[in-house]
Design a protein around this motif. Structure first.
Motif, PDB file in Angstrom:
ATOM      1  N   ASP A 139      42.444  39.508  50.549  1.00 20.47           N
ATOM      2  CA  ASP A 139      41.506  40.421  49.923  1.00 20.47           C
ATOM      3  C   ASP A 139      42.364  41.659  49.534  1.00 20.47           C
ATOM      4  O   ASP A 139      43.170  42.209  50.320  1.00 20.47           O
ATOM      5  CB  ASP A 139      40.599  40.964  51.126  1.00 20.47           C
ATOM      6  N   LEU A 140      42.388  41.974  48.348  1.00 14.28           N
ATOM      7  CA  LEU A 140      43.038  43.096  47.752  1.00 14.28           C
ATOM      8  C   LEU A 140      42.138  44.359  47.654  1.00 14.28           C
ATOM      9  O   LEU A 140      41.053  44.259  47.504  1.00 14.28           O
ATOM     10  CB  LEU A 140      43.906  42.811  46.488  1.00 14.28           C
ATOM     11  N   PRO A 141      42.771  45.566  47.557  1.00 11.13           N
ATOM     12  CA  PRO A 141      41.895  46.826  47.509  1.00 11.13           C
ATOM     13  C   PRO A 141      41.429  46.732  46.343  1.00 11.13           C
ATOM     14  O   PRO A 141      41.843  46.408  45.390  1.00 11.13           O
ATOM     15  CB  PRO A 141      43.018  47.852  48.060  1.00 11.13           C
ATOM     16  N   SER A 142      40.053  47.656  46.498  1.00 11.75           N
ATOM     17  CA  SER A 142      39.478  47.795  45.180  1.00 11.75           C
ATOM     18  C   SER A 142      38.639  48.959  45.136  1.00 11.75           C
ATOM     19  O   SER A 142      38.587  49.493  46.355  1.00 11.75           O
ATOM     20  CB  SER A 142      38.613  46.703  44.652  1.00 11.75           C
ATOM     21  N   GLY A 143      38.202  49.557  44.147  1.00  9.76           N
ATOM     22  CA  GLY A 143      37.343  50.773  44.212  1.00  9.76           C
ATOM     23  C   GLY A 143      36.267  50.894  43.097  1.00  9.76           C
ATOM     24  O   GLY A 143      36.001  49.825  42.665  1.00  9.76           O
ATOM     25  N   HIS A 144      35.803  51.850  42.902  1.00 12.93           N
ATOM     26  CA  HIS A 144      34.820  52.146  41.750  1.00 12.93           C
ATOM     27  C   HIS A 144      35.511  51.772  40.401  1.00 12.93           C
ATOM     28  O   HIS A 144      36.290  52.717  39.907  1.00 12.93           O
ATOM     29  CB  HIS A 144      34.214  53.469  41.916  1.00 12.93           C
ATOM     30  N   HIS A 145      35.273  50.558  39.844  1.00 14.99           N
ATOM     31  CA  HIS A 145      35.768  50.523  38.546  1.00 14.99           C
ATOM     32  C   HIS A 145      37.046  49.959  38.363  1.00 14.99           C
ATOM     33  O   HIS A 145      37.670  50.258  37.438  1.00 14.99           O
ATOM     34  CB  HIS A 145      35.363  51.681  37.422  1.00 14.99           C
ATOM     35  N   TRP A 146      37.661  49.711  39.542  1.00 10.76           N
ATOM     36  CA  TRP A 146      38.975  49.233  39.446  1.00 10.76           C
ATOM     37  C   TRP A 146      39.347  47.978  40.531  1.00 10.76           C
ATOM     38  O   TRP A 146      38.640  47.941  41.510  1.00 10.76           O
ATOM     39  CB  TRP A 146      40.278  50.379  39.673  1.00 10.76           C
ATOM     40  N   THR A 147      40.203  47.190  40.233  1.00 13.35           N
ATOM     41  CA  THR A 147      40.738  46.076  41.380  1.00 13.35           C
ATOM     42  C   THR A 147      42.048  45.808  41.182  1.00 13.35           C
ATOM     43  O   THR A 147      42.430  45.682  39.990  1.00 13.35           O
ATOM     44  CB  THR A 147      39.968  44.679  40.864  1.00 13.35           C
ATOM     45  N   MET A 148      42.579  45.606  42.373  1.00 13.18           N
ATOM     46  CA  MET A 148      43.999  45.299  42.520  1.00 13.18           C
ATOM     47  C   MET A 148      43.886  43.587  42.195  1.00 13.18           C
ATOM     48  O   MET A 148      43.431  43.062  42.914  1.00 13.18           O
ATOM     49  CB  MET A 148      44.904  45.637  43.643  1.00 13.18           C
ATOM     50  N   MET A 149      45.087  43.258  41.413  1.00 12.49           N
ATOM     51  CA  MET A 149      45.199  41.565  41.305  1.00 12.49           C
ATOM     52  C   MET A 149      46.622  41.225  41.508  1.00 12.49           C
ATOM     53  O   MET A 149      47.676  42.002  41.333  1.00 12.49           O
ATOM     54  CB  MET A 149      44.458  41.246  40.114  1.00 12.49           C
ATOM     55  N   THR A 150      46.895  39.998  41.967  1.00 15.22           N
ATOM     56  CA  THR A 150      48.029  39.547  41.711  1.00 15.22           C
ATOM     57  C   THR A 150      48.692  39.224  40.464  1.00 15.22           C
ATOM     58  O   THR A 150      47.788  39.343  39.508  1.00 15.22           O
ATOM     59  CB  THR A 150      48.229  38.332  42.795  1.00 15.22           C
ATOM     60  N   GLU A 151      49.922  39.059  40.459  1.00 15.60           N
ATOM     61  CA  GLU A 151      50.657  38.666  39.056  1.00 15.60           C
ATOM     62  C   GLU A 151      49.788  37.390  38.476  1.00 15.60           C
ATOM     63  O   GLU A 151      49.568  37.492  36.952  1.00 15.60           O
ATOM     64  CB  GLU A 151      52.179  38.418  39.224  1.00 15.60           C
ATOM     65  N   GLU A 152      49.649  36.322  39.311  1.00 18.27           N
ATOM     66  CA  GLU A 152      48.988  35.086  38.732  1.00 18.27           C
ATOM     67  C   GLU A 152      47.671  35.320  38.272  1.00 18.27           C
ATOM     68  O   GLU A 152      47.093  34.849  37.213  1.00 18.27           O
ATOM     69  CB  GLU A 152      48.817  34.202  40.002  1.00 18.27           C
ATOM     70  N   GLU A 153      46.717  36.228  38.954  1.00 19.97           N
ATOM     71  CA  GLU A 153      45.534  36.537  38.546  1.00 19.97           C
ATOM     72  C   GLU A 153      45.681  37.264  37.362  1.00 19.97           C
ATOM     73  O   GLU A 153      44.766  36.808  36.377  1.00 19.97           O
ATOM     74  CB  GLU A 153      44.588  37.426  39.717  1.00 19.97           C
ATOM     75  N   TYR A 154      46.520  38.252  36.955  1.00 19.00           N
ATOM     76  CA  TYR A 154      46.644  39.075  35.908  1.00 19.00           C
ATOM     77  C   TYR A 154      46.915  38.160  34.560  1.00 19.00           C
ATOM     78  O   TYR A 154      46.153  38.202  33.500  1.00 19.00           O
ATOM     79  CB  TYR A 154      47.706  40.121  35.885  1.00 19.00           C
ATOM     80  N   THR A 155      47.656  37.151  35.079  1.00 19.56           N
ATOM     81  CA  THR A 155      48.355  36.248  33.788  1.00 19.56           C
ATOM     82  C   THR A 155      47.200  35.530  33.401  1.00 19.56           C
ATOM     83  O   THR A 155      46.718  35.113  32.209  1.00 19.56           O
ATOM     84  CB  THR A 155      49.406  35.198  34.349  1.00 19.56           C
ATOM     85  N   THR A 156      46.252  34.896  34.478  1.00 23.37           N
ATOM     86  CA  THR A 156      44.870  34.172  34.090  1.00 23.37           C
ATOM     87  C   THR A 156      43.958  34.925  33.180  1.00 23.37           C
ATOM     88  O   THR A 156      43.512  34.332  32.145  1.00 23.37           O
ATOM     89  CB  THR A 156      44.275  33.408  35.396  1.00 23.37           C
ATOM     90  N   VAL A 157      43.814  36.077  33.785  1.00 22.78           N
ATOM     91  CA  VAL A 157      42.674  36.992  33.023  1.00 22.78           C
ATOM     92  C   VAL A 157      43.237  37.319  31.764  1.00 22.78           C
ATOM     93  O   VAL A 157      42.412  37.356  30.567  1.00 22.78           O
ATOM     94  CB  VAL A 157      42.348  38.391  34.008  1.00 22.78           C
ATOM     95  N   ALA A 158      44.493  37.849  31.514  1.00 20.41           N
ATOM     96  CA  ALA A 158      44.971  38.126  29.957  1.00 20.41           C
ATOM     97  C   ALA A 158      45.049  37.018  29.199  1.00 20.41           C
ATOM     98  O   ALA A 158      44.774  37.136  28.174  1.00 20.41           O
ATOM     99  CB  ALA A 158      46.375  38.569  30.419  1.00 20.41           C
ATOM    100  N   GLN A 159      45.239  35.695  29.718  1.00 18.40           N
ATOM    101  CA  GLN A 159      44.999  34.504  28.854  1.00 18.40           C
ATOM    102  C   GLN A 159      43.778  34.477  28.276  1.00 18.40           C
ATOM    103  O   GLN A 159      43.529  33.982  27.370  1.00 18.40           O
ATOM    104  CB  GLN A 159      45.634  33.283  29.529  1.00 18.40           C
ATOM    105  N   GLU A 160      42.616  34.515  29.552  1.00 20.16           N
ATOM    106  CA  GLU A 160      41.265  34.157  29.181  1.00 20.16           C
ATOM    107  C   GLU A 160      40.891  35.326  28.109  1.00 20.16           C
ATOM    108  O   GLU A 160      40.142  34.886  27.005  1.00 20.16           O
ATOM    109  CB  GLU A 160      40.491  34.363  30.202  1.00 20.16           C
ATOM    110  N   LYS A 161      41.220  36.456  28.228  1.00 19.44           N
ATOM    111  CA  LYS A 161      40.742  37.521  27.105  1.00 19.44           C
ATOM    112  C   LYS A 161      41.590  37.275  25.963  1.00 19.44           C
ATOM    113  O   LYS A 161      40.793  37.486  24.670  1.00 19.44           O
ATOM    114  CB  LYS A 161      41.319  38.952  27.531  1.00 19.44           C
TER     115      LYS A 161
END
Length: 178
Positions: A139-161
């Motif tokens: 569980d990574l910290p998150s807040g209102h309209h933001w979420t912290m993610m790992t580098e792997e998660e970021y790469t996956t989301v960027a590829q999907e976008k």
């Protein structure tokens, strides 16, 4: 503190076992340090072939702020240190290895153990410090309209976008049979 003439006189070198209190100096040099226990240092300094050899093992506990939550994290550290020094007049002869940072130059004819220990502790501070709970959990910290993610998660989301924004994305399924 070891004077270079004293080191040169002893053919076997000078053995030492000391406990150093460097908390104030370390905290002044690095604001990330919350506390440091007394540092136990065991080793030897010797003179060989024109070089002063400083070898020791240091053991200490250091408290740092977590990289994620800023909670205090206690780390127990123990590691060996080997440093090579050269006297000022010999530094001119060994200028190439001094410039490559392979040896350190002795200043004012003394080797100061406390300086070496403090420098090596600062060099060993990790960039990523986590509490045991943070290391165990995903569980990574998150807040209102933001979420912290790992580098792997970021790469996956960027590829999907990237794929979704592709001009050919609208052609998906165009020729599929119904």
């Amino acid at each position: 503190m070891f004077h270079i003439q004293d080191i040169q006189k002893k053919s076997d070198g000078i053995s030492f076992e000391e406990t150093l209190e460097l908390t104030a100096e370390l905290m002044e040099r690095n604001a990330d340090i919350l506390a440091v226990s007394p540092i136990k240092v065991v080793g030897q300094v010797s003179f060989e072939a024109g070089f002063f050899l400083l070898n020791y093992q240091m053991t200490y506990d250091i408290t740092l702020a977590s990289s994620r939550s800023m909670e205090p994290v206690l780390l127990s550290e123990s590691f060996p240190v080997q440093e090579i020094f050269v006297a000022d007049e010999q530094a001119l002869k060994a200028q190439d290895i001094v410039e490559e940072d392979l040896v350190l130059v002795v200043e004012e004819d003394v080797i100061v153990l406390a300086e070496s220990v403090a420098d090596n502790i600062l060099l060993q501070i990790p960039l990523k410090v986590l509490t045991p709970e943070e290391e165990a959990g995903q569980d990574l910290p998150s807040g209102h309209h933001w979420t912290m993610m790992t580098e792997e998660e970021y790469t996956t989301v960027a590829q999907e976008k990237k794929e979704a924004n592709s001009p050919f994305a609208q052609l998906q399924g165009l020729f599929e049979e119904e």
